[in-house]
Write a protein that holds these residues in place. Structure first.
Motif, short mmCIF file in Angstrom:
data_model
loop_
_atom_site.label_atom_id
_atom_site.label_comp_id
_atom_site.label_asym_id
_atom_site.label_seq_id
_atom_site.Cartn_x
_atom_site.Cartn_y
_atom_site.Cartn_z
N PRO A 142 0.79 -1.24 0.00
CA PRO A 142 0.00 0.00 0.00
C PRO A 142 0.82 1.29 0.00
CG PRO A 142 -0.88 -1.55 1.59
CD PRO A 142 0.40 -2.14 1.09
N ARG A 143 2.00 1.27 0.58
CA ARG A 143 2.82 2.49 0.63
C ARG A 143 3.52 2.77 -0.69
NH1 ARG A 143 5.78 2.76 6.50
NH2 ARG A 143 3.86 2.96 7.70
N ASP A 144 3.74 1.72 -1.48
CA ASP A 144 4.48 1.87 -2.73
C ASP A 144 3.63 1.77 -3.98
OD1 ASP A 144 7.00 2.10 -1.39
OD2 ASP A 144 6.97 -0.05 -1.07
N ASP A 145 2.66 0.86 -3.98
CA ASP A 145 1.85 0.66 -5.17
C ASP A 145 1.05 1.92 -5.50
OD1 ASP A 145 2.81 -1.88 -5.49
OD2 ASP A 145 1.09 -2.87 -4.58
N GLY A 146 1.04 2.27 -6.77
CA GLY A 146 0.39 3.50 -7.21
C GLY A 146 1.35 4.67 -7.26
N GLY A 147 2.60 4.43 -6.87
CA GLY A 147 3.62 5.49 -6.91
C GLY A 147 4.10 5.74 -8.33
N THR A 148 4.75 6.85 -8.53
CA THR A 148 5.24 7.24 -9.85
C THR A 148 6.36 6.32 -10.31
OG1 THR A 148 4.67 9.54 -9.46
CG2 THR A 148 6.29 9.12 -11.17
N PHE A 149 6.25 5.86 -11.56
CA PHE A 149 7.31 5.09 -12.21
C PHE A 149 8.04 6.06 -13.14
CE2 PHE A 149 8.71 2.56 -15.93
CZ PHE A 149 9.63 1.76 -15.28
N GLY A 150 9.34 6.20 -12.96
CA GLY A 150 10.12 7.20 -13.68
C GLY A 150 10.54 6.83 -15.10
N ASN A 151 10.40 5.58 -15.51
CA ASN A 151 10.82 5.14 -16.84
C ASN A 151 12.28 5.50 -17.11
OD1 ASN A 151 10.52 3.88 -19.36
ND2 ASN A 151 9.76 5.74 -20.34
N ALA A 161 8.15 7.64 -24.33
CA ALA A 161 8.45 8.84 -23.56
C ALA A 161 7.17 9.62 -23.27
CB ALA A 161 9.43 9.72 -24.33
N LYS A 162 6.96 9.91 -22.01
CA LYS A 162 5.78 10.66 -21.56
C LYS A 162 6.25 11.63 -20.48
CE LYS A 162 2.70 8.29 -23.91
NZ LYS A 162 1.83 8.85 -24.91
N PRO A 163 5.41 12.61 -20.14
CA PRO A 163 5.80 13.56 -19.09
C PRO A 163 5.97 12.85 -17.75
CG PRO A 163 3.82 14.31 -20.25
CD PRO A 163 4.12 12.93 -20.73
N ARG A 164 6.81 13.42 -16.91
CA ARG A 164 7.03 12.87 -15.57
C ARG A 164 5.69 12.77 -14.84
NH1 ARG A 164 10.74 11.51 -12.20
NH2 ARG A 164 10.68 12.00 -9.99
N GLY A 165 5.46 11.64 -14.19
CA GLY A 165 4.23 11.42 -13.46
C GLY A 165 3.17 10.69 -14.26
N TYR A 166 3.43 10.44 -15.55
CA TYR A 166 2.45 9.76 -16.40
C TYR A 166 2.30 8.30 -15.99
CZ TYR A 166 0.20 7.95 -20.63
OH TYR A 166 -0.66 7.34 -21.51
N TYR A 167 3.41 7.65 -15.63
CA TYR A 167 3.39 6.22 -15.31
C TYR A 167 3.31 5.99 -13.80
CZ TYR A 167 4.94 5.41 -20.13
OH TYR A 167 5.03 5.37 -21.50
N ARG A 168 2.56 4.92 -13.43
CA ARG A 168 2.49 4.45 -12.04
C ARG A 168 2.87 2.98 -12.02
NH1 ARG A 168 -0.85 7.77 -8.69
NH2 ARG A 168 -1.95 9.36 -9.87
N GLU A 169 3.40 2.53 -10.89
CA GLU A 169 3.80 1.12 -10.79
C GLU A 169 3.08 0.42 -9.65
OE1 GLU A 169 7.75 0.10 -9.24
OE2 GLU A 169 8.06 2.26 -9.00
N TYR A 170 2.88 -0.90 -9.85
CA TYR A 170 2.18 -1.74 -8.89
C TYR A 170 2.89 -3.09 -8.80
CZ TYR A 170 -1.46 1.68 -9.83
OH TYR A 170 -2.17 2.86 -9.98
N THR A 171 2.89 -3.68 -7.62
CA THR A 171 3.51 -4.98 -7.39
C THR A 171 2.58 -6.10 -7.86
OG1 THR A 171 4.57 -4.04 -5.45
CG2 THR A 171 4.57 -6.43 -5.63
N VAL A 172 3.18 -7.09 -8.52
CA VAL A 172 2.46 -8.31 -8.90
C VAL A 172 3.08 -9.44 -8.08
CG1 VAL A 172 1.90 -9.91 -10.76
CG2 VAL A 172 2.00 -7.45 -11.22
#
Length: 162
Positions: A92-101, A108-119
């Motif tokens: 819960p503390r990490d999932d949904g956080g920004t993925f920096g690519n 290529a997308k603007p900073r904050g476009y991607y989010r990451e989640y644990t599987v």
């Protein structure tokens, strides 16, 4: 030491620390180029490129979409459901956080476009290498525009179409 020498020494050391920190930040913000490498099955997967990053003012190459995912572990469905329902998340503390690519393997997308989640990766030490990366999700709990999966902690990606 003469009076004022300590002040000059501290100023020089402080300036060096600031320059080193700025260089690290600049290097992390500068992504690499993607390359397609064949896998054991012969299908290309987006991977890191050995091409050095240049700082010349040229237009970066078009980062094409990673290949479509063909076979996925069952746990990916649980992660997709968590994203769509805004939880429960494995971390819960990490999932949904920004993925920096930083790897530069996704378009290529603007900073904050991607989010990451644990599987979940059964049989591996938690949290394991599997991740779901989404893009174009204005806030948690909304449907993402882009979905990507990595089984090897960002070394390669495939595009998911849930």
């Amino acid at each position: 030491m003469r009076p004022g020498s300590w002040q000059r020494l501290l100023l020089v050391v402080g300036l060096v620390v600031v320059l080193v920190f700025a260089g690290i930040q600049w290097r992390q913000a500068d992504g690499g180029e993607p390359a397609a490498a064949p896998t054991a099955s012969g299908s290309p997967v987006a991977t890191r490129s050995a091409t050095p990053v240049t700082s010349s003012p040229v237009t970066p190459p078009d980062r094409s979409e990673p290949p479509a995912c063909s076979r996925l572990p069952a746990e990916v469905s649980d992660a997709v459901a968590a994203v769509r329902n805004d939880g429960p998340y494995l971390r819960p503390r990490d999932d949904g956080g920004t993925f920096g690519n930083r790897e530069g393997l996704l378009p290529a997308k603007p900073r904050g476009y991607y989010r990451e989640y644990t599987v979940l990766a059964p049989g591996q030490k938690f949290p394991g290498p599997r991740r779901l990366v989404t893009g174009g999700q204005p806030r948690l709990g909304t449907e993402p525009v882009d979905w990507f999966y990595t089984s090897d902690h960002y070394e390669s990606f495939c595009q998911l179409r849930p």
